[in-house]
Design a protein around this motif. Structure first.
Motif, PDB file in Angstrom:
ATOM      1  N   ARG A   1     -32.805 -20.429 -34.493  1.00  0.00           N
ATOM      2  CA  ARG A   1     -31.383 -19.220 -34.427  1.00  0.00           C
ATOM      3  C   ARG A   1     -30.409 -18.697 -33.863  1.00  0.00           C
ATOM      4  N   LYS A   2     -30.525 -19.711 -32.452  1.00  0.00           N
ATOM      5  CA  LYS A   2     -29.439 -19.685 -31.891  1.00  0.00           C
ATOM      6  C   LYS A   2     -28.215 -20.154 -32.472  1.00  0.00           C
TER       7      LYS A   2
ATOM      8  N   GLY B   1     -15.376 -25.474 -30.391  1.00  0.00           N
ATOM      9  CA  GLY B   1     -16.142 -24.871 -29.270  1.00  0.00           C
ATOM     10  C   GLY B   1     -17.254 -23.953 -28.842  1.00  0.00           C
ATOM     11  N   ALA B   2     -17.296 -23.315 -30.231  1.00  0.00           N
ATOM     12  CA  ALA B   2     -18.185 -21.796 -30.142  1.00  0.00           C
ATOM     13  C   ALA B   2     -19.347 -23.097 -30.851  1.00  0.00           C
TER      14      ALA B   2
ATOM     15  N   GLY C   1     -25.006 -25.525 -23.232  1.00  0.00           N
ATOM     16  CA  GLY C   1     -25.137 -23.836 -22.571  1.00  0.00           C
ATOM     17  C   GLY C   1     -24.191 -23.588 -21.413  1.00  0.00           C
ATOM     18  N   ILE C   2     -22.711 -23.014 -21.977  1.00  0.00           N
ATOM     19  CA  ILE C   2     -21.796 -22.682 -21.548  1.00  0.00           C
ATOM     20  C   ILE C   2     -22.336 -21.306 -22.321  1.00  0.00           C
TER      21      ILE C   2
ATOM     22  N   ALA D   1     -19.206 -17.773 -26.181  1.00  0.00           N
ATOM     23  CA  ALA D   1     -17.658 -17.202 -26.123  1.00  0.00           C
ATOM     24  C   ALA D   1     -16.875 -17.842 -25.301  1.00  0.00           C
ATOM     25  N   ALA D   2     -17.707 -18.338 -24.535  1.00  0.00           N
ATOM     26  CA  ALA D   2     -16.334 -19.662 -23.277  1.00  0.00           C
ATOM     27  C   ALA D   2     -16.159 -20.799 -24.322  1.00  0.00           C
ATOM     28  N   GLY D   3     -17.093 -21.103 -25.352  1.00  0.00           N
ATOM     29  CA  GLY D   3     -16.841 -22.513 -25.619  1.00  0.00           C
ATOM     30  C   GLY D   3     -15.926 -22.245 -26.562  1.00  0.00           C
ATOM     31  N   ALA D   4     -15.648 -21.141 -27.218  1.00  0.00           N
ATOM     32  CA  ALA D   4     -14.745 -20.338 -28.089  1.00  0.00           C
ATOM     33  C   ALA D   4     -13.230 -20.234 -27.736  1.00  0.00           C
TER      34      ALA D   4
END
Length: 85
Positions: free
Chosen positions: A5-6, A42-43, A50-51, A54-57
């Motif tokens: 789900r995540k 990145g998302a 675990g970051i 949004a941060a990955g994107a």
């Protein structure tokens, strides 16, 4: 919340970015394509590491945009864009 789900929003974002990304001849269109693909990837990686998606994107989109703008169309040519012909 389970992992499936995540990851679902991140996977959908990545698929949308990849399917909507067009390849172009101008640096601006290549930057847009690279940014879109980078944001999607990145998302997904942000969710897995675990970051956060949004941060990955944000990180992936920035790296992808810079890489897309820097690549010459003579070095990498994936064809004409699907829209704007």
């Amino acid at each position: 919340m389970n992992v499936t789900r995540k990851m679902t929003p991140a996977v959908l974002l990545a698929l949308a970015g990849i399917s909507l990304a067009g390849c172009g001849y101008s640096p601006g269109s290549r930057a847009l394509s690279g940014g879109t693909i980078g944001a999607g990837a990145g998302a997904v990686l942000g969710t897995v590491t675990g970051i956060g998606p949004a941060a990955g994107a944000a990180i992936g989109g920035g790296v992808g945009a810079v890489a897309g703008a820097a690549i010459s169309p003579h070095t990498l040519n994936l064809g004409k864009p699907l829209v704007g012909n």
